[in-house]
Scaffold this motif. Structure first.
Motif, PDB file in Angstrom:
ATOM      1  N   GLN A 134      -7.772   1.438   4.435  1.00  0.00           N
ATOM      2  CA  GLN A 134      -7.409   0.293   3.598  1.00  0.00           C
ATOM      3  C   GLN A 134      -7.434  -1.001   4.416  1.00  0.00           C
ATOM      4  O   GLN A 134      -7.845  -2.055   3.909  1.00  0.00           O
ATOM      5  CB  GLN A 134      -6.014   0.496   2.978  1.00  0.00           C
ATOM      6  CG  GLN A 134      -5.951   1.617   1.950  1.00  0.00           C
ATOM      7  CD  GLN A 134      -5.523   2.924   2.565  1.00  0.00           C
ATOM      8  OE1 GLN A 134      -5.856   3.219   3.712  1.00  0.00           O
ATOM      9  NE2 GLN A 134      -4.778   3.717   1.809  1.00  0.00           N
ATOM     10  N   CYS A 153     -10.388  -4.170   4.076  1.00  0.00           N
ATOM     11  CA  CYS A 153      -9.898  -5.532   3.866  1.00  0.00           C
ATOM     12  C   CYS A 153     -10.392  -6.460   4.971  1.00  0.00           C
ATOM     13  O   CYS A 153     -10.880  -7.567   4.716  1.00  0.00           O
ATOM     14  CB  CYS A 153      -8.376  -5.563   3.811  1.00  0.00           C
ATOM     15  SG  CYS A 153      -7.684  -4.973   2.262  1.00  0.00           S
ATOM     16  N   TYR A 177      -5.949   2.713   9.332  1.00  0.00           N
ATOM     17  CA  TYR A 177      -6.163   3.144   7.956  1.00  0.00           C
ATOM     18  C   TYR A 177      -7.430   2.496   7.384  1.00  0.00           C
ATOM     19  O   TYR A 177      -7.765   1.355   7.691  1.00  0.00           O
ATOM     20  CB  TYR A 177      -4.967   2.763   7.083  1.00  0.00           C
ATOM     21  CG  TYR A 177      -3.803   3.707   7.165  1.00  0.00           C
ATOM     22  CD1 TYR A 177      -3.254   4.073   8.395  1.00  0.00           C
ATOM     23  CD2 TYR A 177      -3.212   4.220   6.025  1.00  0.00           C
ATOM     24  CE1 TYR A 177      -2.174   4.923   8.486  1.00  0.00           C
ATOM     25  CE2 TYR A 177      -2.125   5.071   6.092  1.00  0.00           C
ATOM     26  CZ  TYR A 177      -1.615   5.426   7.325  1.00  0.00           C
ATOM     27  OH  TYR A 177      -0.543   6.273   7.399  1.00  0.00           O
ATOM     28  N   SER A 231     -10.903   4.503  -0.547  1.00  0.00           N
ATOM     29  CA  SER A 231     -10.827   3.154   0.020  1.00  0.00           C
ATOM     30  C   SER A 231     -11.732   2.185  -0.742  1.00  0.00           C
ATOM     31  O   SER A 231     -11.451   0.990  -0.813  1.00  0.00           O
ATOM     32  CB  SER A 231     -11.211   3.179   1.504  1.00  0.00           C
ATOM     33  OG  SER A 231     -12.519   3.693   1.687  1.00  0.00           O
ATOM     34  N   TYR A 281      -5.441   4.283  -7.130  1.00  0.00           N
ATOM     35  CA  TYR A 281      -6.746   4.432  -6.482  1.00  0.00           C
ATOM     36  C   TYR A 281      -6.839   5.785  -5.791  1.00  0.00           C
ATOM     37  O   TYR A 281      -5.826   6.383  -5.405  1.00  0.00           O
ATOM     38  CB  TYR A 281      -6.984   3.299  -5.482  1.00  0.00           C
ATOM     39  CG  TYR A 281      -6.112   3.345  -4.246  1.00  0.00           C
ATOM     40  CD1 TYR A 281      -6.539   3.987  -3.090  1.00  0.00           C
ATOM     41  CD2 TYR A 281      -4.848   2.756  -4.229  1.00  0.00           C
ATOM     42  CE1 TYR A 281      -5.751   4.041  -1.952  1.00  0.00           C
ATOM     43  CE2 TYR A 281      -4.047   2.799  -3.105  1.00  0.00           C
ATOM     44  CZ  TYR A 281      -4.490   3.448  -1.970  1.00  0.00           C
ATOM     45  OH  TYR A 281      -3.705   3.503  -0.856  1.00  0.00           O
ATOM     46  N   THR A 311      -1.237   0.825  -5.280  1.00  0.00           N
ATOM     47  CA  THR A 311      -1.017  -0.406  -4.532  1.00  0.00           C
ATOM     48  C   THR A 311      -0.554  -1.501  -5.482  1.00  0.00           C
ATOM     49  O   THR A 311      -1.092  -1.656  -6.586  1.00  0.00           O
ATOM     50  CB  THR A 311      -2.290  -0.852  -3.790  1.00  0.00           C
ATOM     51  OG1 THR A 311      -2.012  -2.028  -3.047  1.00  0.00           O
ATOM     52  CG2 THR A 311      -3.440  -1.125  -4.739  1.00  0.00           C
ATOM     53  N   VAL A 317       0.823  -1.210   0.000  1.00  0.00           N
ATOM     54  CA  VAL A 317       0.000   0.000   0.000  1.00  0.00           C
ATOM     55  C   VAL A 317       0.859   1.263   0.000  1.00  0.00           C
ATOM     56  O   VAL A 317       1.771   1.424   0.819  1.00  0.00           O
ATOM     57  CB  VAL A 317      -0.925   0.014   1.234  1.00  0.00           C
ATOM     58  CG1 VAL A 317      -1.837   1.232   1.197  1.00  0.00           C
ATOM     59  CG2 VAL A 317      -1.741  -1.274   1.303  1.00  0.00           C
ATOM     60  N   PHE A 344      -9.733   0.973  -3.613  1.00  0.00           N
ATOM     61  CA  PHE A 344      -8.761   0.009  -3.097  1.00  0.00           C
ATOM     62  C   PHE A 344      -9.423  -1.351  -2.874  1.00  0.00           C
ATOM     63  O   PHE A 344      -8.889  -2.396  -3.275  1.00  0.00           O
ATOM     64  CB  PHE A 344      -8.178   0.541  -1.789  1.00  0.00           C
ATOM     65  CG  PHE A 344      -7.167  -0.357  -1.139  1.00  0.00           C
ATOM     66  CD1 PHE A 344      -5.834  -0.312  -1.508  1.00  0.00           C
ATOM     67  CD2 PHE A 344      -7.547  -1.248  -0.138  1.00  0.00           C
ATOM     68  CE1 PHE A 344      -4.899  -1.146  -0.909  1.00  0.00           C
ATOM     69  CE2 PHE A 344      -6.632  -2.083   0.459  1.00  0.00           C
ATOM     70  CZ  PHE A 344      -5.294  -2.028   0.085  1.00  0.00           C
ATOM     71  N   VAL A 355       0.408   1.388   5.865  1.00  0.00           N
ATOM     72  CA  VAL A 355      -0.928   1.030   6.323  1.00  0.00           C
ATOM     73  C   VAL A 355      -0.827   0.487   7.746  1.00  0.00           C
ATOM     74  O   VAL A 355       0.108  -0.242   8.081  1.00  0.00           O
ATOM     75  CB  VAL A 355      -1.575  -0.009   5.373  1.00  0.00           C
ATOM     76  CG1 VAL A 355      -0.734  -1.263   5.257  1.00  0.00           C
ATOM     77  CG2 VAL A 355      -2.998  -0.341   5.796  1.00  0.00           C
TER      78      VAL A 355
END
Length: 284
Positions: A243, A247, A241, A208, A205, A187, A182, A211, A237
């Motif tokens: 991101q 996830c 974050y 988020s 990106y 990414t 990241v 991403f 990250v």
């Protein structure tokens, strides 16, 4: 260097910029950042780190000028290092199986995916563990900027270093793993099925949600099981974050990577998460 801002600057308490003859330099040139580290070759320890954020430029020419300004104004780069190794990710790349590669056809391979007008230099890296060749372009202006600073250096695409390191870390892997390296607006996504490389790409990106789209799309392409397979986050990250949050919302096993083991790291670097600057520390 108004277009570039210092992000991190960490050094060993005894670091002396006037005494680095037995030191090596590793340098990462990316789309979002430039970072470099100085390594004491006596004990293979990272004793200096500096990371700079490149403000999002409206065009590639503005980006190139920012990189040129950095090289011209960064005094430490003018030292005489024992060795200089550079990883660059500032242009397109494509992977092909080694068995199909012939160097005389490099332009043809590249042109299958990207237009090529001859204004950039085409290069390639062999990635033995993946049995692939990484074919990529380096803008001539950027290459001239590097040549004006260093008389001798080794350069590869940053993704080549990243793949070499990740594959070496997974020689005993027995499941699918998706790596997300990241950066602020880019990414690198790498997919492994046991020890086999099955996916590699770099995405730009803004949000988020962007991403997450690229992560889930990659997961779908590699038949990644979000309940049993593993997702490893590298780069800039942490759990705070977005991101990470997006996830973790869809993937059960999300963890952070660690720094490559072939370097030692001065205690002062403990202020940074160990997954930070992986794209720099995997250069060797």
């Amino acid at each position: 260097m108004d277009a570039i801002q210092v992000n991190q600057n960490v050094k060993h308490k005894f670091f002396d910029k006037n005494k680095i003859n037995n030191h090596s330099l590793i340098l990462y040139i990316g789309r979002d950042e430039i970072s470099y580290a100085i390594i004491n070759d006596i004990d293979c320890m990272v004793v200096f780190l500096k990371s700079l954020r490149i403000k999002e430029a409206g065009n590639f020419f503005a980006y190139k000028l920012s990189v040129k300004d950095f090289f011209e104004q960064e005094e430490l780069l003018k030292a005489r290092f024992k060795s200089v190794s550079i990883g660059i990710n500032a242009g397109p790349y494509t992977l092909i199986p080694t068995r199909y590669f012939e160097e005389t056809h490099i332009e043809k391979y590249y042109s299958l995916n990207y237009p090529y007008d001859g204004s950039a230099v085409l290069r390639h890296d062999h990635i033995g563990a993946a049995k692939t060749v990484n074919i990529y372009s380096i803008d001539s202006f950027l290459l001239e900027t590097i040549n004006a600073t260093f008389s001798e250096y080794t350069i590869k695409h940053a993704t080549s270093y990243l793949l070499e390191d990740i594959l070496s870390e997974n020689v005993f892997n027995r499941r699918k793993v998706m790596y997300l390296n990241v950066q602020k607006h880019n990414t690198d996504v790498i997919g492994l099925d046991k020890t086999n490389l099955v996916f590699t790409n770099t995405y730009y990106y803004q949000t988020s949600d962007d991403f997450l789209y690229y992560a889930l799309n990659t997961a779908k392409q590699m038949n990644f099981d979000p309940y049993t397979d593993e997702c490893v986050l590298l780069g800039e990250v942490t759990e705070d974050y977005q991101q990470y949050e997006v996830c973790h919302r869809y993937i059960s096993d999300v963890k952070f990577g660690d720094r490559p083991a072939y370097y030692g790291y001065c205690d002062e670097l403990s202020v940074l998460p160990t997954n930070y600057h992986y794209n720099l520390f995997c250069i060797h």
